[in-house]
Design a protein around this motif. Structure first.
Motif, PDB file in Angstrom:
ATOM      1  N   LYS A 167       1.167  -0.978   0.127  1.00 43.55           N
ATOM      2  CA  LYS A 167      -0.510  -0.389   0.361  1.00 43.55           C
ATOM      3  C   LYS A 167       0.907   1.010  -0.098  1.00 43.55           C
ATOM      4  CE  LYS A 167      -4.040  -2.017   2.140  1.00 43.55           C
ATOM      5  NZ  LYS A 167      -4.731  -1.939   3.499  1.00 43.55           N
ATOM      6  N   THR A 168       2.082   1.367   0.460  1.00 46.62           N
ATOM      7  CA  THR A 168       2.725   1.939   1.132  1.00 46.62           C
ATOM      8  C   THR A 168       3.436   2.902  -0.352  1.00 46.62           C
ATOM      9  OG1 THR A 168       3.209   1.445   3.306  1.00 46.62           O
ATOM     10  CG2 THR A 168       4.714   3.469   2.353  1.00 46.62           C
ATOM     11  N   PHE A 169       4.394   1.635  -1.602  1.00 51.74           N
ATOM     12  CA  PHE A 169       4.738   1.797  -2.291  1.00 51.74           C
ATOM     13  C   PHE A 169       4.020   1.975  -3.435  1.00 51.74           C
ATOM     14  CE2 PHE A 169       5.132  -1.130  -6.698  1.00 51.74           C
ATOM     15  CZ  PHE A 169       6.680   0.083  -6.765  1.00 51.74           C
ATOM     16  N   LEU A 170       2.244   1.564  -3.052  1.00 54.42           N
ATOM     17  CA  LEU A 170       1.349   1.979  -4.468  1.00 54.42           C
ATOM     18  C   LEU A 170       0.402   3.084  -4.402  1.00 54.42           C
ATOM     19  CD1 LEU A 170      -1.133   0.767  -6.094  1.00 54.42           C
ATOM     20  CD2 LEU A 170      -2.218   0.730  -4.398  1.00 54.42           C
ATOM     21  N   TRP A 171       1.237   4.070  -3.093  1.00 59.87           N
ATOM     22  CA  TRP A 171       0.781   5.385  -3.100  1.00 59.87           C
ATOM     23  C   TRP A 171       2.028   6.565  -2.991  1.00 59.87           C
ATOM     24  CZ3 TRP A 171      -3.574   6.528  -3.572  1.00 59.87           C
ATOM     25  CH2 TRP A 171      -4.868   5.640  -2.697  1.00 59.87           C
ATOM     26  N   VAL A 172       2.958   5.383  -2.755  1.00 63.26           N
ATOM     27  CA  VAL A 172       4.011   6.677  -2.921  1.00 63.26           C
ATOM     28  C   VAL A 172       3.696   6.726  -4.265  1.00 63.26           C
ATOM     29  CG1 VAL A 172       6.942   6.453  -3.147  1.00 63.26           C
ATOM     30  CG2 VAL A 172       5.546   6.312  -1.021  1.00 63.26           C
TER      31      VAL A 172
END
Length: 300
Positions: A167-172
């Motif tokens: 999720k963090t990778f996706l948003w970044v």
């Protein structure tokens, strides 16, 4: 502005090197297949950033951005860009616990061959159209494909550590994606100076990505695999309290056997198989077979 750009690049390279070194250490410790693709994923990005670092600060380009006669460093851009396009799909599938079908593998290999030929031609001839209309779109599509694949499969990821990391990778990545695209296109298509001090989006994204990568490697990759040599590892069975019988059923579920087929092979009733599967779901925190597959296959 140029000084800030220099330190952003340098910081991203140092973070990238640290991330690759840590990933290599974890791979040597646990020998996970996913980490191999992850390391090549990081190396490809490192090569791209290293090329732009020398391009901007190493004196290999003229004041108007044209490459000088020596093209030896361009191999970094060539290797990084093509490496990312070739490795990224496999990394995305492995980390999500998805199996690549034979058709997808064949299509991917064919695309890789075509892009390799285009990359070689571009490296030798520097025909700008190949870069703008083939390689840059291919790199953008590769990034976009990963974002879409992660977004589609997030609901079926049972491992909370992996889910939070993705999720963090996706948003970044989603936040940086349009900026990186503009960064790569630069001023040649728009006639305006998008980044007065040089490229910012790509090295900044790489810096943030590698800081997160170090945390991700320590939290998620730094543990034994769940599946090795077609068998569940003692770490997995101990982690979730899986019994020997439940382990046999899990392996047959992974092979695609139905409940009835599992019962026939293990000489137990259909109802007993259902009870075992229910217990497996409760212990692992999954809701269905897909989540169970993703949980195990993403950590092998």
């Amino acid at each position: 502005m140029i000084e800030i750009s220099f330190w952003v690049f340098l910081g991203s390279l140092l973070a990238g090197f640290a991330s690759m070194l840590l990933s290599l250490f974890i791979y040597l410790k646990y020998r996970k297949i996913a980490i191999i693709f992850y390391i090549f994923f990081l190396i490809s990005l490192f090569c791209i950033i290293l090329f732009f670092f020398f391009y901007l600060f190493g004196g290999i380009a003229t004041a108007d951005g044209v490459m000088r006669g020596d093209k030896s460093l361009e191999i970094l851009q060539f290797a990084g860009s093509y490496g990312f396009i070739a490795v990224a799909p496999y990394f995305y599938h492995y980390i999500l616990g998805l199996r690549l079908s034979r058709v997808k593998i064949i299509v991917t290999i064919c695309i890789d061959i075509v892009l390799l030929a285009c990359s070689v031609i571009f490296y030798l001839t520097r025909i700008p159209e190949i870069g703008y209309f083939v390689l840059i779109p291919a790199l953008a599509v590769s990034i976009l494909y990963g974002l879409i694949l992660i977004l589609r499969n997030l609901p079926s990821i049972a491992d909370k550590r992996l889910s939070r990391a993705l999720k963090t990778f996706l948003w970044v990545s989603a936040g940086f994606f349009p900026l990186i695209l503009l960064d790569m296109l630069d001023t040649r298509l728009f006639g305006v100076v998008l980044f007065p001090g040089g490229f910012f989006a790509l090295p900044l994204y790489y810096l943030v990505l590698n800081i997160l990568s170090i945390v991700f490697t320590m939290v998620y990759f730094n543990r034994p695999a769940y599946l090795r040599g077609g068998q569940l590892t003692p770490f997995f069975t101990g982690e979730y309290g899986i019994t020997a019988r439940e382990g046999e059923i899990i392996l047959r579920l992974i092979d695609g056997a139905s409940n009835r087929e599992i019962g026939e092979k293990l000489f137990i009733s259909y109802k007993t198989v259902e009870n075992h599967i229910y217990n497996i779901y409760q212990k692992t925190g999954v809701k269905n077979r897909i989540e169970l597959f993703n949980l195990i296959l993403s950590n092998r």
